[in-house]
Design a protein around this motif. Sequence first.
Motif, mmCIF file in Angstrom:
data_model
loop_
_atom_site.group_PDB
_atom_site.id
_atom_site.type_symbol
_atom_site.label_atom_id
_atom_site.label_comp_id
_atom_site.label_asym_id
_atom_site.label_seq_id
_atom_site.Cartn_x
_atom_site.Cartn_y
_atom_site.Cartn_z
ATOM 1 N N GLU A 285 0.880 -1.039 0.149
ATOM 2 C CA GLU A 285 0.469 -0.031 -0.191
ATOM 3 C C GLU A 285 1.155 0.998 -0.242
ATOM 4 N N ARG A 286 1.708 1.133 1.059
ATOM 5 C CA ARG A 286 3.026 2.366 1.044
ATOM 6 C C ARG A 286 4.417 2.727 0.123
ATOM 7 N N GLY A 287 4.720 1.075 -0.158
ATOM 8 C CA GLY A 287 5.953 1.509 -0.787
ATOM 9 C C GLY A 287 7.000 0.892 0.179
ATOM 10 N N VAL A 288 8.262 0.692 0.070
ATOM 11 C CA VAL A 288 9.194 0.582 1.192
ATOM 12 C C VAL A 288 10.636 1.460 0.304
ATOM 13 N N THR A 289 10.990 1.909 1.530
ATOM 14 C CA THR A 289 12.724 1.818 1.202
ATOM 15 C C THR A 289 13.820 1.481 1.799
ATOM 16 N N LEU A 290 14.851 1.194 0.780
ATOM 17 C CA LEU A 290 15.636 -0.460 0.398
ATOM 18 C C LEU A 290 17.001 0.404 1.087
ATOM 19 N N MET A 291 17.399 0.096 2.065
ATOM 20 C CA MET A 291 18.415 1.126 2.483
ATOM 21 C C MET A 291 19.982 0.362 2.524
ATOM 22 N N CYS A 292 20.845 1.361 1.652
ATOM 23 C CA CYS A 292 22.616 0.328 1.694
ATOM 24 C C CYS A 292 23.408 0.948 2.061
ATOM 25 N N ASP A 293 23.933 0.810 4.328
ATOM 26 C CA ASP A 293 24.503 1.458 4.435
ATOM 27 C C ASP A 293 25.504 0.815 4.629
ATOM 28 N N GLY A 294 26.835 1.149 3.716
ATOM 29 C CA GLY A 294 28.295 0.479 4.158
ATOM 30 C C GLY A 294 29.288 1.208 4.975
ATOM 31 N N TRP A 295 30.431 0.407 5.716
ATOM 32 C CA TRP A 295 31.158 0.914 7.044
ATOM 33 C C TRP A 295 31.967 0.294 6.864
ATOM 34 N N LYS A 296 33.545 0.601 7.733
ATOM 35 C CA LYS A 296 34.652 -0.321 7.570
ATOM 36 C C LYS A 296 34.217 -0.613 9.147
ATOM 37 N N GLY A 297 35.144 -1.880 9.452
ATOM 38 C CA GLY A 297 34.993 -2.449 10.784
ATOM 39 C C GLY A 297 36.743 -1.999 10.952
ATOM 40 N N THR A 298 37.109 -2.594 12.242
ATOM 41 C CA THR A 298 38.110 -2.564 13.173
ATOM 42 C C THR A 298 39.080 -3.212 12.709
ATOM 43 N N ARG A 299 39.449 -4.029 12.140
ATOM 44 C CA ARG A 299 39.948 -5.095 11.013
ATOM 45 C C ARG A 299 39.554 -4.996 9.570
ATOM 46 N N ASN A 300 39.283 -3.571 8.869
ATOM 47 C CA ASN A 300 39.359 -2.799 7.632
ATOM 48 C C ASN A 300 38.700 -3.908 7.037
ATOM 49 N N GLN A 301 37.753 -4.440 7.623
ATOM 50 C CA GLN A 301 35.938 -5.335 7.005
ATOM 51 C C GLN A 301 35.666 -4.284 6.739
ATOM 52 N N HIS A 302 35.149 -4.765 5.417
ATOM 53 C CA HIS A 302 34.056 -3.601 4.752
ATOM 54 C C HIS A 302 32.495 -4.455 4.411
ATOM 55 N N ILE A 303 31.608 -4.037 4.745
ATOM 56 C CA ILE A 303 30.263 -4.766 5.385
ATOM 57 C C ILE A 303 29.424 -3.541 4.863
ATOM 58 N N ILE A 304 28.384 -4.195 4.461
ATOM 59 C CA ILE A 304 27.647 -3.507 3.204
ATOM 60 C C ILE A 304 25.857 -4.497 3.806
ATOM 61 N N ASN A 305 25.529 -3.803 5.056
ATOM 62 C CA ASN A 305 23.631 -3.682 5.517
ATOM 63 C C ASN A 305 22.964 -2.839 4.918
ATOM 64 N N PHE A 306 21.938 -4.325 4.596
ATOM 65 C CA PHE A 306 20.439 -3.398 4.145
ATOM 66 C C PHE A 306 19.233 -3.593 4.830
ATOM 67 N N LEU A 307 18.888 -2.344 5.096
ATOM 68 C CA LEU A 307 17.909 -2.854 5.501
ATOM 69 C C LEU A 307 16.457 -2.195 4.792
ATOM 70 N N VAL A 308 15.415 -2.668 5.352
ATOM 71 C CA VAL A 308 13.759 -2.143 4.573
ATOM 72 C C VAL A 308 13.185 -1.253 5.584
ATOM 73 N N TYR A 309 12.732 -0.205 5.340
ATOM 74 C CA TYR A 309 12.347 1.013 5.821
ATOM 75 C C TYR A 309 10.740 0.948 5.868
ATOM 76 N N SER A 310 9.851 0.490 5.830
ATOM 77 C CA SER A 310 8.208 1.520 5.402
ATOM 78 C C SER A 310 7.970 1.989 7.032
ATOM 79 N N PRO A 311 6.457 2.512 6.937
ATOM 80 C CA PRO A 311 5.678 3.075 8.621
ATOM 81 C C PRO A 311 5.734 1.955 9.189
ATOM 82 N N ARG A 312 5.823 1.049 9.039
ATOM 83 C CA ARG A 312 6.011 -0.520 9.945
ATOM 84 C C ARG A 312 6.760 0.075 10.859
ATOM 85 N N GLY A 313 8.405 0.476 10.295
ATOM 86 C CA GLY A 313 9.429 0.276 11.152
ATOM 87 C C GLY A 313 10.539 0.283 10.021
ATOM 88 N N THR A 314 11.604 -0.079 10.836
ATOM 89 C CA THR A 314 13.127 -0.740 9.967
ATOM 90 C C THR A 314 13.196 -1.637 10.441
#
Length: 637
Positions: A285-314
Motif C-alpha cells: 500500500e505505501r511502498g518501502v525504502t531499501l537502505m544500503c549502509d556501508g562501513w569499515k570495521g576495526t579489522r579493515n572489514q568492508h561490510i554492507i548492510n541492507f535494511l528495509v524501511y516502511s511506516p511500520r518500522g525498519t
Amino acid sequence: MPRSRRKEGATPSDDYGWRWGEAVEGSRNNVKCKFCERIITGGITRLKEHLAGKIGNVKAGESVFAEVRRNIAERLKEFQKEKAVRQRRKEELEERIRIGDHGDYGDSDEEEDELTIARHESIRSRLEWEEKQRQRARTGQDSVYEPGGGSNSTSQLFRSFSVRKLGRSEREHQWTNFDSPGARLANMDPVLERSKSSKQPKLTTSFLKNAKAKLGRAISKLILHEALPARIAESPFLPTVLQVAAEIGKSVKGPLAYEVTRVYLDEEYTKIQEWVNGFKPIWKERGVTLMCDGWKGTRNQHIINFLVYSPRGTIFKKSIDASSVTSRTAEYYFGIMDEIVDEIGEEYIVQVVADNEAAVKAGGQMLMQKRSHLYWSACSAHCLDLILEEIGNKTSVKKVLDQAKQISSFIYNHTWTIDYMKRYTNGAELLRPGITRFATNFIALESIVRSKQALKEMVTSSEWKRSTYARRPAGQDMMKVIDSNQFSRKAADVLKIQEPLVKVLRMCDGDEKPTIGFIYEAMDRAKLAIQRDCRYYQKYWDIIDRRWSRQLHNDLHSAGYYLNPQFLYGANSSNEVLSETMVGVRNVIQRIEPSMNDQILAMNQLLLCRDKVDSFGTPLAQAAILKTNPGKSRIPS
C-alpha cells in the motif's frame, strides 16, 4: 486547599489514549475525541474503546485512522490478556496460601515459621470471636473475655496449633488432624478471615515481597556471572521466559547451547520471516525504502548492510562482507542491489538509498535503468556531511577549526587538564560525538564558544599558572587562542554558517519522522538563515546548490514537499515553488505507476487535494494539517 488548575496542553494522566482525546473542562469523566469531536462519557477507557471500534459500552468512531484503530485495538486486547493472567496468578496464590503450600519461595525455614505463626494467630482470633458470639447468644450479654485468652475449649483447640519448628512432613499434615471449627478455617484465607484487632502483616504482601527478592537475586546472578548486559533484566522477552518456567515446573531443564544454535535458531528465523511477511500488505500500500549502509570495521572489514524501511518500522534484511572484493566497481554495486531488490520484490520498493560514493552512484543509475519503476537516491546525511566538509576546507573556516582543535587536543591529551577544565565547565565536555565525521568538528567548535568564559577563567587561575602544562609550548599556544578576541569573533561567524546545516543533518539522521517531505523546505530555510547572518553568503550558497542539484535532489523530494499539507496549504507557500515541485510530482507518478488510467486518476486526485475539494476540504482534514504526519496517515474524510 484549592485544587491547582491543570496547565494548558497537559493531560490528566500518562495514558497513551490522551494522544487522541482532550479532557472536557469542568468534567472529570468526559473526554472529547480529536477525530470526530464527539464527547465520550466514562473517561479515557471509554475513549479507547470508541477509537478501537469496540461495540458495547460506547459508539464506535467512524473517522479514526485505520492504523490508530488497529493499534489501540491490539493494546486493549493485550491489556485484557494481562488482566486475565494477573487474576489467574492471584487466584493461584490465594489457593496456595489457603492449602498451606508455600513452595520454595521463602529464603529459610524461619520465614515459613513466620507464615505459620501468622496463620495460627488468624485462626485463633477467629475462634475467639466465634466463642464470644456463642456466649452472647446463651447469656444475652457480653461475657468477660480477655484478649489473647479465650474459653477452655478455644485454648485447648489452639494448643493443637503448636508453633514449634515442624518438619516438612509434619507441616504437610498439620491441617488434616482436626474435626473442629479450626478444620473449616484451614481452607479459608487467613488474610481475609483475620479479625480487625490483629496486627499481623498481610501474608500476600509478605509472600510476594520475598518471592520477588528471590527471583531478583537469581536473575541478577545469571547476568553478573555470565557478564551479560544489565538491560537483559528489562528485556521484553524475559516475562515470557518466567511465565513458561512457572507453567512447566521444576522438572524440565533449559536448552543446551547446541539446541539454541542448531534447533531454536532455525525456528526463530522462520517465525521472524513470518512476522516480516505480515508487513507486506502495508508495503504494497505505501511502498518501502531499501537502505544500503556501508562501513569499515576495526579489522579493515568492508561490510554492507541492507535494511528495509516502511511506516511500520525498519527491518534488517541482509549483510554482505565485501572485504575480499578487490575492485568494488559500479557493476559490483549494481549486482548486489539488483539481487536484494529481487529478494524483497520490486513491486514493494519505491527507492533505494545509498551513500554518494562515485561507484555506488553509478551502480544506482544502472539499477534505475533496469528497474523502471523505482528510484535511486543519495543518502541525505552523507551529502550534508560532504557540504560541511567542503565549507570546512575554505581557508577562513579551516583556520578557525584548526585553532579549536588546538584547544581540544591539548586538554584531552592529559588527564589532569581534563579534570581541571571540568571544575570550570561544571562537568561539561568540550568534545561530543557528532552525527557524522565532519559535523563533529563544528559541534566541538560550538562547545568551545559556549564555554569561552570558563576556559578563560581556567587559564588565568593561579593553579593553572603554577602547573607544568602552562609552560609547555602547546599549552601556551592554546592559551593564546583562548585569549584571542579575533578567534572568538571568527568562531561565532563560522557557527552562523554551520548551525543551520547541522540542524538539517540532525533532522535527516533522526528517527522522529520521515524526512522526505521536509528536506526540500529545510534546505531552503538553511540557505535563508545563512543569508541573514553571513555577509559573504553567496560562496556558501554555491557549495550547497552544487551538492543539492548534482547529488542530493531528485523528484521524490519535490513530491514529498508538494504532498505535505503543511507546505501545500501553508501561509508561506509560494505559487512558484508549488509549480516547480508539481513537475516532480508528475514525474514520480509516471515512473512508479505503470498504468496510464491510474496515472490520470492520481493526477485528478492531486488537483482535488490542491483545491481542497471533497474530503480534502473538511474541517477535520484542515485541522489535521499541522498535527498529522504526512508519511503515516491519510487525510480523513
